[in-house]
Motif scaffolding. Structure first.
Motif, mmCIF file in Angstrom:
data_model
loop_
_atom_site.group_PDB
_atom_site.id
_atom_site.type_symbol
_atom_site.label_atom_id
_atom_site.label_comp_id
_atom_site.label_asym_id
_atom_site.label_seq_id
_atom_site.Cartn_x
_atom_site.Cartn_y
_atom_site.Cartn_z
ATOM 1 N N HIS A 41 0.833 -1.189 0.000
ATOM 2 C CA HIS A 41 0.000 0.000 0.000
ATOM 3 C C HIS A 41 0.879 1.255 0.000
ATOM 4 O O HIS A 41 1.991 1.249 0.535
ATOM 5 N N ARG A 42 0.362 2.313 -0.598
ATOM 6 C CA ARG A 42 1.043 3.610 -0.617
ATOM 7 C C ARG A 42 0.032 4.709 -0.301
ATOM 8 O O ARG A 42 -1.170 4.561 -0.580
ATOM 9 N N VAL A 43 0.525 5.815 0.254
ATOM 10 C CA VAL A 43 -0.333 6.978 0.475
ATOM 11 C C VAL A 43 -0.697 7.545 -0.889
ATOM 12 O O VAL A 43 0.170 8.032 -1.620
ATOM 13 N N CYS A 44 -1.960 7.469 -1.237
ATOM 14 C CA CYS A 44 -2.354 7.824 -2.602
ATOM 15 C C CYS A 44 -3.866 7.933 -2.688
ATOM 16 O O CYS A 44 -4.594 7.173 -2.040
ATOM 17 N N GLY A 151 0.944 12.930 4.888
ATOM 18 C CA GLY A 151 -0.185 12.257 4.267
ATOM 19 C C GLY A 151 -0.510 10.952 4.974
ATOM 20 O O GLY A 151 0.380 10.290 5.516
ATOM 21 N N ILE A 152 -1.793 10.583 4.956
ATOM 22 C CA ILE A 152 -2.277 9.347 5.594
ATOM 23 C C ILE A 152 -3.276 8.690 4.644
ATOM 24 O O ILE A 152 -4.086 9.378 4.008
ATOM 25 N N LYS A 153 -3.234 7.366 4.560
ATOM 26 C CA LYS A 153 -4.183 6.630 3.721
ATOM 27 C C LYS A 153 -4.609 5.356 4.430
ATOM 28 O O LYS A 153 -3.821 4.698 5.106
ATOM 29 N N ALA A 154 -5.883 4.994 4.270
ATOM 30 C CA ALA A 154 -6.390 3.711 4.753
ATOM 31 C C ALA A 154 -7.638 3.362 3.970
ATOM 32 O O ALA A 154 -8.345 4.249 3.457
ATOM 33 N N HIS A 155 -7.907 2.070 3.861
ATOM 34 C CA HIS A 155 -9.135 1.594 3.232
ATOM 35 C C HIS A 155 -10.167 1.250 4.295
ATOM 36 O O HIS A 155 -9.816 0.741 5.364
ATOM 37 N N LEU A 222 -18.000 8.752 8.081
ATOM 38 C CA LEU A 222 -17.113 7.670 8.504
ATOM 39 C C LEU A 222 -17.409 7.159 9.916
ATOM 40 O O LEU A 222 -16.644 6.349 10.441
ATOM 41 N N ALA A 223 -18.498 7.634 10.518
ATOM 42 C CA ALA A 223 -18.837 7.197 11.881
ATOM 43 C C ALA A 223 -18.898 5.676 12.018
ATOM 44 O O ALA A 223 -18.365 5.112 12.983
ATOM 45 N N PRO A 224 -19.531 4.951 11.073
ATOM 46 C CA PRO A 224 -19.608 3.499 11.235
ATOM 47 C C PRO A 224 -18.408 2.761 10.642
ATOM 48 O O PRO A 224 -18.349 1.531 10.716
ATOM 49 N N ALA A 225 -17.470 3.495 10.074
ATOM 50 C CA ALA A 225 -16.389 2.860 9.309
ATOM 51 C C ALA A 225 -15.319 2.248 10.204
ATOM 52 O O ALA A 225 -14.960 2.799 11.246
ATOM 53 N N LYS A 226 -14.826 1.107 9.777
ATOM 54 C CA LYS A 226 -13.643 0.491 10.367
ATOM 55 C C LYS A 226 -12.598 0.373 9.278
ATOM 56 O O LYS A 226 -12.905 -0.025 8.155
ATOM 57 N N PHE A 227 -11.365 0.755 9.612
ATOM 58 C CA PHE A 227 -10.300 0.733 8.621
ATOM 59 C C PHE A 227 -9.586 -0.612 8.607
ATOM 60 O O PHE A 227 -9.430 -1.259 9.650
ATOM 61 N N GLU A 228 -9.148 -1.027 7.421
ATOM 62 C CA GLU A 228 -8.349 -2.241 7.290
ATOM 63 C C GLU A 228 -6.928 -1.940 7.767
ATOM 64 O O GLU A 228 -6.232 -1.126 7.159
ATOM 65 N N PHE A 232 -3.295 0.707 6.144
ATOM 66 C CA PHE A 232 -2.860 1.992 6.694
ATOM 67 C C PHE A 232 -1.411 2.284 6.315
ATOM 68 O O PHE A 232 -0.528 1.438 6.413
ATOM 69 N N CYS A 233 -1.150 3.509 5.870
ATOM 70 C CA CYS A 233 0.218 3.964 5.622
ATOM 71 C C CYS A 233 0.248 5.483 5.754
ATOM 72 O O CYS A 233 -0.778 6.159 5.642
ATOM 73 N N SER A 234 1.417 6.007 6.042
ATOM 74 C CA SER A 234 1.563 7.448 6.204
ATOM 75 C C SER A 234 2.931 7.881 5.710
ATOM 76 O O SER A 234 3.848 7.060 5.561
ATOM 77 N N ILE A 235 3.043 9.169 5.462
ATOM 78 C CA ILE A 235 4.288 9.731 4.947
ATOM 79 C C ILE A 235 4.392 11.154 5.458
ATOM 80 O O ILE A 235 3.390 11.869 5.553
ATOM 81 N N ALA A 236 5.589 11.568 5.828
ATOM 82 C CA ALA A 236 5.777 12.896 6.421
ATOM 83 C C ALA A 236 6.827 13.685 5.643
ATOM 84 O O ALA A 236 7.566 13.144 4.824
ATOM 85 N N GLY A 237 6.878 14.987 5.933
ATOM 86 C CA GLY A 237 7.896 15.831 5.315
ATOM 87 C C GLY A 237 7.633 16.140 3.860
ATOM 88 O O GLY A 237 8.568 16.298 3.065
#
Length: 349
Positions: A41-44, A151-155, A222-228, A232-237
């Motif tokens: 997975h990538r932040v995208c 950046g942050i990403k999750a399904h 996203l109240a009922p949402a659960k993330f896989e 999950f991935c993140s990137i900084a700077g």
């Protein structure tokens, strides 16, 4: 006929793999170095909007994306606080496919074409000189205007449906924005760009940033949402300052060249476009028709001509979207302005 010179690509993301495929289609020997492996997975935002769609078609990749489950996003909507835009049509539609599948598909295609892929192998040399193309991701910058972008990403788990009014919703706030979109396999991708500023309170976890502010439509969505967890991935700077290719000492494409503000939804397209723009000059170098300085300069001129104005408009758009002036009545007027939508959509592509 002399033996073609080999090209080395450092970085096996979207731009690097696409360039490798384009070169192998022209018979150019290519070695690609990638520090990680596939799939991952990538932040995208995981959708290709704009001219990138046509690049895939020209390279013969569009059918493979569709076979992998890519779907089309045809509508979009922007939200800021209690203000929202009408649901608008994306023309042309965006192509949506997870990077988990996409990068693995491109890596497989590159190898099938005879490219040498060195996975889990980090390029350690400081030399990015003759015959070497840098496609190894973004230019890092720890602080920009007293803020640190990340950046942050999750399904979202498929067992937790998210009700969207548009295929792509962009939720804006003073500290960044979150894109929520449908991708392949009935998955919802949630990806955000945020700025952390000194003295400002931060959520308890990075995933809480993705859920939005209390009372917002995003929080309700996203109240009922659960993330896989594995997605999950993140990137900084992250550095969002526009960069001209002609000013760089190396031959760079994709995010290694410049990163467009994600609010435009055009970052993946620019990665594909920059790769295609580099193919013919590098093939000319490989076959001895051009020297390396000629090829590198031609790539830089092509990228600057394609992206310089687009990046300027993208920077203006991001400033506008997260500006305090965008709140209240003015924000409502701007979000509903068909003229502004058409102008910004056209200028950032």
């Amino acid at each position: 006929m002399s033996t073609p010179k080999s090209i080395t690509i450092v970085g096996g993301g979207l731009a690097g793999l696409t360039l490798g495929i384009g070169l192998r289609q022209r018979g150019v020997p290519v070695t690609l170095w990638e520090a990680g492996g596939y799939p991952r997975h990538r932040v995208c935002g995981e959708f290709i909007s704009g001219q990138g769609f046509a690049v895939l078609e020209r390279l013969g990749l569009l059918a493979r994306f569709e076979q992998a489950g890519a779907i089309c996003a045809r509508t979009t909507m922007f939200v800021r606080g209690t203000n929202r835009s009408p649901v608008r049509t994306l023309a042309p539609p965006a192509l949506c496919l997870s990077r988990y599948k996409m990068d693995a598909l491109l890596a497989e295609t590159f190898q099938q074409l005879g490219g040498w892929l060195r996975m889990n192998s980090r390029w350690t040399s400081d030399n990015c000189g003759e015959g070497i193309v840098c496609a190894a991701g973004r230019r890092a910058q720890s602080v920009e205007n007293d803020a640190r972008w990340f950046g942050i990403k999750a399904h979202v788990c498929r067992s937790c449906p998210v009700n969207l009014e548009a295929d792509l919703e962009m939720h804006l706030s003073p500290n960044g924005y979150v894109g929520v979109s449908r991708i392949n396999d009935n998955v919802i991708n949630v990806c955000g760009l945020f700025r952390a500023r000194p003295g400002h309170r931060r959520p308890e976890s990075k995933l809480e940033w993705l859920r939005g502010e209390a009372g917002s439509l995003l929080r309700e969505r996203l109240a009922p949402a659960k993330f896989e967890p594995e997605s999950f991935c993140s990137i900084a700077g992250l550095s969002l300052n526009p960069q001209r290719a002609a000013s760089l000492p190396e031959c760079c494409i994709g995010d290694a060249l410049t990163l467009t503000p994600p609010v435009t939804g055009n970052g993946m397209s620019m990665a594909l476009e920059s790769a295609e723009l580099a193919v013919e000059p590098l093939a000319a170098y490989s076959r001895g028709r051009w020297s390396w300085p000629q090829a590198r300069r031609q790539i830089a001129l092509r990228c600057d001509a394609a992206f310089a104005r687009r990046l300027g408009w993208a920077r203006l758009l991001q400033w506008l979207m997260i500006s305090p002036a965008f709140q209240g009545r003015l924000g409502s007027v701007l979000l509903r302005s068909e003229w502004l939508w058409k102008l910004m959509f056209a200028r950032t592509r």
